[in-house]
Design an enzyme around this catalytic site. Structure first.
Site, PDB file in Angstrom:
ATOM      1  N   HIS A 263      22.732  74.233 -71.984  1.00 29.52           N
ATOM      2  CA  HIS A 263      22.797  73.380 -70.785  1.00 29.52           C
ATOM      3  C   HIS A 263      23.817  72.289 -71.073  1.00 29.52           C
ATOM      4  O   HIS A 263      23.497  71.191 -71.526  1.00 29.52           O
ATOM      5  CB  HIS A 263      21.419  72.785 -70.485  1.00 29.52           C
ATOM      6  CG  HIS A 263      21.351  72.015 -69.204  1.00 29.52           C
ATOM      7  ND1 HIS A 263      20.165  71.810 -68.530  1.00 29.52           N
ATOM      8  CD2 HIS A 263      22.298  71.386 -68.464  1.00 29.52           C
ATOM      9  CE1 HIS A 263      20.394  71.078 -67.440  1.00 29.52           C
ATOM     10  NE2 HIS A 263      21.686  70.804 -67.397  1.00 29.52           N
TER      11      HIS A 263
ATOM     12  N   HIS B 171      27.476  70.853 -69.246  1.00 30.91           N
ATOM     13  CA  HIS B 171      28.507  70.863 -68.212  1.00 30.91           C
ATOM     14  C   HIS B 171      29.816  70.434 -68.852  1.00 30.91           C
ATOM     15  O   HIS B 171      29.930  69.294 -69.325  1.00 30.91           O
ATOM     16  CB  HIS B 171      28.137  69.910 -67.078  1.00 30.91           C
ATOM     17  CG  HIS B 171      26.846  70.253 -66.404  1.00 30.91           C
ATOM     18  ND1 HIS B 171      26.782  71.104 -65.323  1.00 30.91           N
ATOM     19  CD2 HIS B 171      25.565  69.876 -66.679  1.00 30.91           C
ATOM     20  CE1 HIS B 171      25.513  71.233 -64.949  1.00 30.91           C
ATOM     21  NE2 HIS B 171      24.757  70.505 -65.759  1.00 30.91           N
TER      22      HIS B 171
ATOM     23  N   HIS C 266      19.379  74.699 -61.950  1.00 32.21           N
ATOM     24  CA  HIS C 266      18.747  73.400 -62.163  1.00 32.21           C
ATOM     25  C   HIS C 266      17.547  73.298 -61.218  1.00 32.21           C
ATOM     26  O   HIS C 266      17.666  73.566 -60.020  1.00 32.21           O
ATOM     27  CB  HIS C 266      19.726  72.276 -61.835  1.00 32.21           C
ATOM     28  CG  HIS C 266      20.778  72.058 -62.876  1.00 32.21           C
ATOM     29  ND1 HIS C 266      21.557  73.062 -63.377  1.00 32.21           N
ATOM     30  CD2 HIS C 266      21.178  70.910 -63.502  1.00 32.21           C
ATOM     31  CE1 HIS C 266      22.402  72.555 -64.276  1.00 32.21           C
ATOM     32  NE2 HIS C 266      22.195  71.256 -64.359  1.00 32.21           N
TER      33      HIS C 266
ATOM     34  N   GLU D 144      14.036  68.528 -62.140  1.00 30.53           N
ATOM     35  CA  GLU D 144      14.460  67.289 -62.811  1.00 30.53           C
ATOM     36  C   GLU D 144      14.115  66.149 -61.859  1.00 30.53           C
ATOM     37  O   GLU D 144      13.115  65.468 -62.028  1.00 30.53           O
ATOM     38  CB  GLU D 144      15.948  67.326 -63.115  1.00 30.53           C
ATOM     39  CG  GLU D 144      16.460  66.043 -63.770  1.00 30.53           C
ATOM     40  CD  GLU D 144      17.980  65.934 -63.750  1.00 30.53           C
ATOM     41  OE1 GLU D 144      18.498  65.097 -64.515  1.00 30.53           O
ATOM     42  OE2 GLU D 144      18.643  66.634 -62.971  1.00 30.53           O
TER      43      GLU D 144
ATOM     44  N   ASP E 158      23.568  68.302 -71.799  1.00 25.44           N
ATOM     45  CA  ASP E 158      23.850  68.128 -70.378  1.00 25.44           C
ATOM     46  C   ASP E 158      25.271  67.595 -70.130  1.00 25.44           C
ATOM     47  O   ASP E 158      26.209  68.375 -70.020  1.00 25.44           O
ATOM     48  CB  ASP E 158      22.798  67.215 -69.749  1.00 25.44           C
ATOM     49  CG  ASP E 158      22.687  67.373 -68.245  1.00 25.44           C
ATOM     50  OD1 ASP E 158      23.430  68.187 -67.675  1.00 25.44           O
ATOM     51  OD2 ASP E 158      21.850  66.687 -67.624  1.00 25.44           O
ATOM     52  N   ASP E 159      25.418  66.273 -70.018  1.00 26.09           N
ATOM     53  CA  ASP E 159      26.717  65.623 -69.784  1.00 26.09           C
ATOM     54  C   ASP E 159      26.898  64.542 -70.840  1.00 26.09           C
ATOM     55  O   ASP E 159      26.781  63.336 -70.542  1.00 26.09           O
ATOM     56  CB  ASP E 159      26.768  65.014 -68.380  1.00 26.09           C
ATOM     57  CG  ASP E 159      26.617  66.059 -67.290  1.00 26.09           C
ATOM     58  OD1 ASP E 159      27.618  66.723 -66.973  1.00 26.09           O
ATOM     59  OD2 ASP E 159      25.493  66.209 -66.771  1.00 26.09           O
TER      60      ASP E 159
END
Length: 367
Positions: free
Chosen positions: A37, A39, A217, A220, A298-299
């Site tokens: 996961h 990005h 996704h 969340e 994630d980011d």
């Protein structure tokens, strides 16, 4: 996923309690890991943003790297996305996408990542006039170099932006098909609120017909109902985030029974105010309930840390997370991989076993 094939093995030979806390943290730093996961646009560090802006003649709304970092005080997912999409505006050429991905792969390899299935958002770029070819070929070239020079197996997952229409998603998928060989799956990301998975049932059906893996996704900021939607309407084989499944005991049982991977991103959850603190993050509870949860970043350029930062800060914040949890998290990361053959998966399991056996026996590690 074949549950019988990937059930956690008998861990009786592993004396988890014999592993001291400092040794466990060092083991986590060194252990082989998969990241599922991530990005790629979310790895765009401020320094690279300014470098690419200068290269491409793009005017930024921030006077310095420090001013841009100061804007990373997010209150929710949307406040993050506003900055995220603005930063992506410096990505214009194939070389830009190569540089972006290569910078991530170097960082990931330093964290022990040996396998990565990387999300990319073509709509973020094609809407600005960037050719699909530039996006995919730049990222693919970095994947090839990661394998050749870092020994890191990397593949791509094309994600649809859920705040846009399904019509746009379908057009994006069709536009990407000339480069179908360069991506292994599709995903659904961007703002969850008021964007249920069911809106994208047709494009995911089209992707499945093409032999693509499906992830989404869900759970969340969105409610548990969105996880059901991702499972049933989209037939997702991994749920990205999924932390709100704990609000629905029947859903938890289903996810555990189906051995459904949940790609949890702790620092993201903290930064976007999904949880008040890492000490209160539900990761340990998810593992104790038998869920196939794993740690991801994630980011990371926006959320304060790459993969090892996520592991270590969770274990430092929650003393209840122990060696048994660490073992499960590492194994789950490989269990949930799409683009990994079974002999390679078993090899990674054996490597993890050796690390834990050596740590329990007090043996020094090599290197």
């Amino acid at each position: 996923m074949d549950k019988s094939q990937h059930e956690t093995r008998d861990t009786g030979a592993l004396n988890f309690e014999a592993i001291p806390r400092p040794v466990l943290l060092d083991l986590l730093r060194r252990a082989p890991k998969a990241e599922l996961h991530l990005h790629i646009e979310g790895t765009l560090e401020p320094e690279l943003i300014f470098k690419l802006a200068q290269r491409n003649g793009v005017k930024l709304g921030y006077p310095s790297v420090e001013a841009l970092r100061a804007a990373y005080a997010f209150t929710d997912l949307q406040s993050f996305l506003d900055v995220y999409y603005a930063g992506a505006g410096v990505l214009l050429t194939e070389d830009d996408f190569f540089d972006l991905a290569w910078a991530y792969f170097e960082r990931a390899a330093a964290d022990g990542v040996v396998h990565a299935e990387v999300f990319f958002d073509p709509q973020t770029h094609t809407s600005r006039g960037v050719p699909m070819q530039a996006v995919i070929l730049g990222l693919h070239r970095a994947c090839q170099r990661a394998q050749a020079e870092l020994g890191l197996n990397a593949s791509l997952i094309l994600c649809f932006l859920r705040h846009l229409s399904e019509k746009d998603a379908l057009a994006t998928l069709e536009a990407a098909l000339p480069w179908r060989e360069y991506f292994i799956g599709v995903g659904l990301d961007s703002a969850e609120q008021d964007n249920p998975p069911e809106r994208f049932a047709r494009v995911f059906a089209r992707a499945r017909d093409l032999g693509l893996h499906c992830v989404a996704h869900a759970g969340e900021e969105g409610p548990p109902a969105y996880i059901y939607g991702a499972l049933d309407a989209l037939q997702a084989k991994r749920i990205d985030h999924g932390v709100r499944c704990l609000e629905d005991p029947a859903l938890v049982q289903r996810l555990a029974d189906e051995r459904m991977p949940l790609t949890v991103c702790p620092l993201s959850n903290l930064k976007l105010c999904v949880v008040p603190s890492l000490a209160e993050h539900p990761l340990r509870r998810m593992l104790d309930l038998g869920l196939c949860a794993m740690v991801n970043s994630d980011d990371p350029a926006y959320f304060g840390g790459y993969l090892n930062d996520n592991y270590l800060r969770c274990f430092e914040a929650d003393p209840g997370l122990n060696a048994r949890h660490a073992y499960a998290l590492l194994r789950h990361s490989f269990e949930a991989c799409f683009d990994l053959d079974e002999p390679s998966r078993q090899q990674r399991y054996r490597q993890i076993d050796v690390l834990f056996l050596e740590a329990a026996a007090g043996l020094p590690h090599a290197g």
